[in-house]
Design a protein around this motif. Structure first.
Motif, PDB file in Angstrom:
ATOM      1  N   MET A   1       0.831  -1.206   0.000  1.00 12.64           N
ATOM      2  CA  MET A   1       0.000   0.000   0.000  1.00 12.64           C
ATOM      3  C   MET A   1       0.858   1.245   0.000  1.00 12.64           C
ATOM      4  SD  MET A   1      -3.310  -0.366   2.467  1.00 12.64           S
ATOM      5  CE  MET A   1      -2.571  -1.009   3.939  1.00 12.64           C
ATOM      6  N   PHE A   2       0.397   2.235  -0.728  1.00  9.23           N
ATOM      7  CA  PHE A   2       0.979   3.567  -0.766  1.00  9.23           C
ATOM      8  C   PHE A   2       2.369   3.630  -1.407  1.00  9.23           C
ATOM      9  CE2 PHE A   2      -1.958   3.581   2.860  1.00  9.23           C
ATOM     10  CZ  PHE A   2      -2.847   4.554   2.428  1.00  9.23           C
ATOM     11  N   ARG A   3       2.867   2.518  -1.916  1.00 12.06           N
ATOM     12  CA  ARG A   3       4.166   2.550  -2.603  1.00 12.06           C
ATOM     13  C   ARG A   3       3.961   3.186  -3.970  1.00 12.06           C
ATOM     14  NH1 ARG A   3       7.815  -1.634  -0.572  1.00 12.06           N
ATOM     15  NH2 ARG A   3       7.460  -1.598   1.672  1.00 12.06           N
ATOM     16  N   GLU A   4       4.846   4.072  -4.354  1.00 13.34           N
ATOM     17  CA  GLU A   4       4.718   4.760  -5.633  1.00 13.34           C
ATOM     18  C   GLU A   4       5.310   3.977  -6.790  1.00 13.34           C
ATOM     19  OE1 GLU A   4       6.090   8.772  -5.178  1.00 13.34           O
ATOM     20  OE2 GLU A   4       4.570   9.219  -3.671  1.00 13.34           O
ATOM     21  N   ALA A   5       6.108   2.960  -6.481  1.00 16.02           N
ATOM     22  CA  ALA A   5       6.715   2.156  -7.536  1.00 16.02           C
ATOM     23  C   ALA A   5       7.162   0.813  -6.972  1.00 16.02           C
ATOM     24  CB  ALA A   5       7.913   2.879  -8.127  1.00 16.02           C
TER      25      ALA A   5
END
Length: 171
Positions: A76-80
């Motif tokens: 969750m919430f990881r941009e990449a």
């Protein structure tokens, strides 16, 4: 991640097996046990290799989501997610796995892996923020999440072999 019945706990991007959720969590209703507003710190990493039918070996460094807390937050919430990175959800024993993409910002490929290390099912390019369940469709020991498009890029297929210590097959 994990969708619970009747508006109960649903985990963000990564999912836990419904069977592994505590009964109190399933009955709580009204939201998540702890509101997650950002990514969790990187988890311990281990080497994992996928051997495709043609014998090609694809190496990854995967974060190990073993505890219920880490499994609930997942990616969750990881941009990449890098092309050779991922997260391995070790369920500890074969069970049904149901995941979702709540609070997941990027598409993922989900590989559901049987206890013998064979890929049981692949869900490609799952949709960010979706609450639709992505199910294993049978008991699996683990779920591997990779960057969306990885399965197609590497020609990964059901039946491919995953080498990792939890399957008794160290890479």
């Amino acid at each position: 991640m994990v969708a619970a019945a009747a508006g109960g706990i649903v985990r963000g991007m990564m999912r836990r097996s419904l069977a592994s959720l505590p009964a109190a969590a399933l009955l709580a209703g009204g939201g998540e046990a702890r509101a997650q507003t950002g990514p969790q710190p990187k988890l311990p990493q281990e080497r994992l290799v996928i051997v495709s039918r043609d014998g090609a070996r694809h190496e990854f460094q995967v974060e190990m989501a073993v505890s219920p807390e880490h499994q609930t937050v997942g990616l969750m919430f990881r941009e990449a997610v890098g092309p050779d990175e991922g997260m391995l959800f070790d369920w500890g024993a074969p069970r049904e796995s149901s995941m979702w993409m709540r609070n997941t910002l990027v598409p993922l490929d989900m590989l559901f892996i049987a206890a013998d290390g064979r890929v049981h099912r692949i869900a490609e390019r799952t949709v960010p923020h979706s609450l639709a369940p992505v199910d294993s469709r049978g008991p699996v020991r683990a779920t591997l999440e990779l960057a969306g498009g990885t399965a197609e890029r590497l020609n990964l297929r059901v039946g491919d072999r995953v080498l990792h210590r939890i399957f008794g097959t160290a890479p």
